[in-house]
Design an enzyme around this catalytic site. Structure first.
Site, PDB file in Angstrom:
ATOM      1  N   HIS A 151       6.631  -4.828  -1.669  1.00 23.47           N
ATOM      2  CA  HIS A 151       5.539  -4.400  -1.968  1.00 23.47           C
ATOM      3  C   HIS A 151       4.299  -5.570  -1.679  1.00 23.47           C
ATOM      4  O   HIS A 151       4.752  -6.630  -1.604  1.00 23.47           O
ATOM      5  CB  HIS A 151       5.070  -4.187  -3.294  1.00 23.47           C
ATOM      6  CG  HIS A 151       5.809  -2.914  -3.740  1.00 23.47           C
ATOM      7  ND1 HIS A 151       5.355  -2.071  -5.112  1.00 23.47           N
ATOM      8  CD2 HIS A 151       7.000  -2.256  -3.339  1.00 23.47           C
ATOM      9  CE1 HIS A 151       6.177  -1.025  -5.182  1.00 23.47           C
ATOM     10  NE2 HIS A 151       7.230  -1.153  -4.417  1.00 23.47           N
TER      11      HIS A 151
ATOM     12  N   GLU B 122       2.019  -6.864  -2.948  1.00 23.15           N
ATOM     13  CA  GLU B 122       1.652  -7.903  -4.043  1.00 23.15           C
ATOM     14  C   GLU B 122       2.770  -8.820  -4.211  1.00 23.15           C
ATOM     15  O   GLU B 122       2.453  -9.849  -4.575  1.00 23.15           O
ATOM     16  CB  GLU B 122       1.182  -7.148  -5.301  1.00 23.15           C
ATOM     17  CG  GLU B 122       0.153  -6.141  -5.273  1.00 23.15           C
ATOM     18  CD  GLU B 122       0.774  -4.851  -5.136  1.00 23.15           C
ATOM     19  OE1 GLU B 122      -0.088  -3.923  -5.860  1.00 23.15           O
ATOM     20  OE2 GLU B 122       1.527  -4.683  -4.181  1.00 23.15           O
TER      21      GLU B 122
ATOM     22  N   CYS C 121       1.507  -1.017  -9.301  1.00 20.08           N
ATOM     23  CA  CYS C 121       2.386  -0.529 -10.001  1.00 20.08           C
ATOM     24  C   CYS C 121       3.205  -1.187 -11.023  1.00 20.08           C
ATOM     25  O   CYS C 121       2.959  -2.440 -11.058  1.00 20.08           O
ATOM     26  CB  CYS C 121       3.480   0.299  -9.052  1.00 20.08           C
ATOM     27  SG  CYS C 121       4.529  -1.198  -8.335  1.00 20.08           S
TER      28      CYS C 121
ATOM     29  N   CYS D 191       4.810  -4.679  -9.569  1.00 26.41           N
ATOM     30  CA  CYS D 191       3.714  -5.544  -9.029  1.00 26.41           C
ATOM     31  C   CYS D 191       2.758  -6.071 -10.099  1.00 26.41           C
ATOM     32  O   CYS D 191       2.529  -7.229 -10.281  1.00 26.41           O
ATOM     33  CB  CYS D 191       2.854  -4.854  -7.888  1.00 26.41           C
ATOM     34  SG  CYS D 191       3.459  -4.444  -6.454  1.00 26.41           S
TER      35      CYS D 191
END
Length: 169
Positions: free
Chosen positions: A73, A75, A103, A106
């Protein structure tokens, strides 16, 4: 013969110019650039930037499809790069700026990094963990809390995501 001293000349170096402090909106514009790069690569268009004192130390976008890594992801990748750039996993002076509300993965990575602050653009109604469904940033049961600013450039962030998914339907 007496000597008359000349003027005393002292050279004083000018202090270095202060670093350009980018605003939340400036940082989000950079995160949006990352999100556009993700979309161009066929990835869900999420971009993230990590800054310290208004200076970018890392910027990344989603790479799950291209890497086959479920944790790739934006992040997580940006936090990893920031830790490497700064030489420490403790990012307590850093701000994470991301186009989509993080999410649980993250938000947990931000918590684990001891992030100083998070800024996000558009809410994540399916998995938002910094305000929508959960708020890991302000959970007093955890040993680190951090402030969150939301809604920065929200319309631009939402339009990028909705346009990406509209093209795939």
């Amino acid at each position: 013969m007496s000597r008359v001293p000349g003027p005393i000349v002292t050279t004083v170096e000018s202090p270095p110019a202060p670093p350009h402090h980018l605003s939340d909106e400036d940082l989000m514009a950079l995160a949006l650039d990352e999100a556009r790069a993700a979309a161009a690569a066929g990835e869900v268009p999420v971009g993230a930037v990590v800054a310290v004192d208004g200076r970018v130390v890392a910027s990344r976008h989603n790479e799950r499809e291209s890497s086959g890594d479920p944790t790739a992801h934006a992040e997580v990748l940006a936090l990893r790069d920031a830790a490497g750039s700064l030489g420490t996993w403790r990012l307590d002076d850093a701000t994470l700026v991301v186009t989509l509300e993080p999410c649980p993965l993250c938000a947990g990575a931000a918590w684990a990094s001891r992030i100083g602050r998070v800024v996000w653009g558009t809410p994540n109604p399916d998995a938002g963990s910094l305000g929508s469904l959960y708020h890991l940033g302000t959970d007093p049961r955890l040993n680190h809390e951090f402030p969150v600013t939301h809604g920065v450039c929200a319309d631009a962030c939402a339009e990028l995501l909705s346009g990406f998914f509209a093209e795939r339907r």
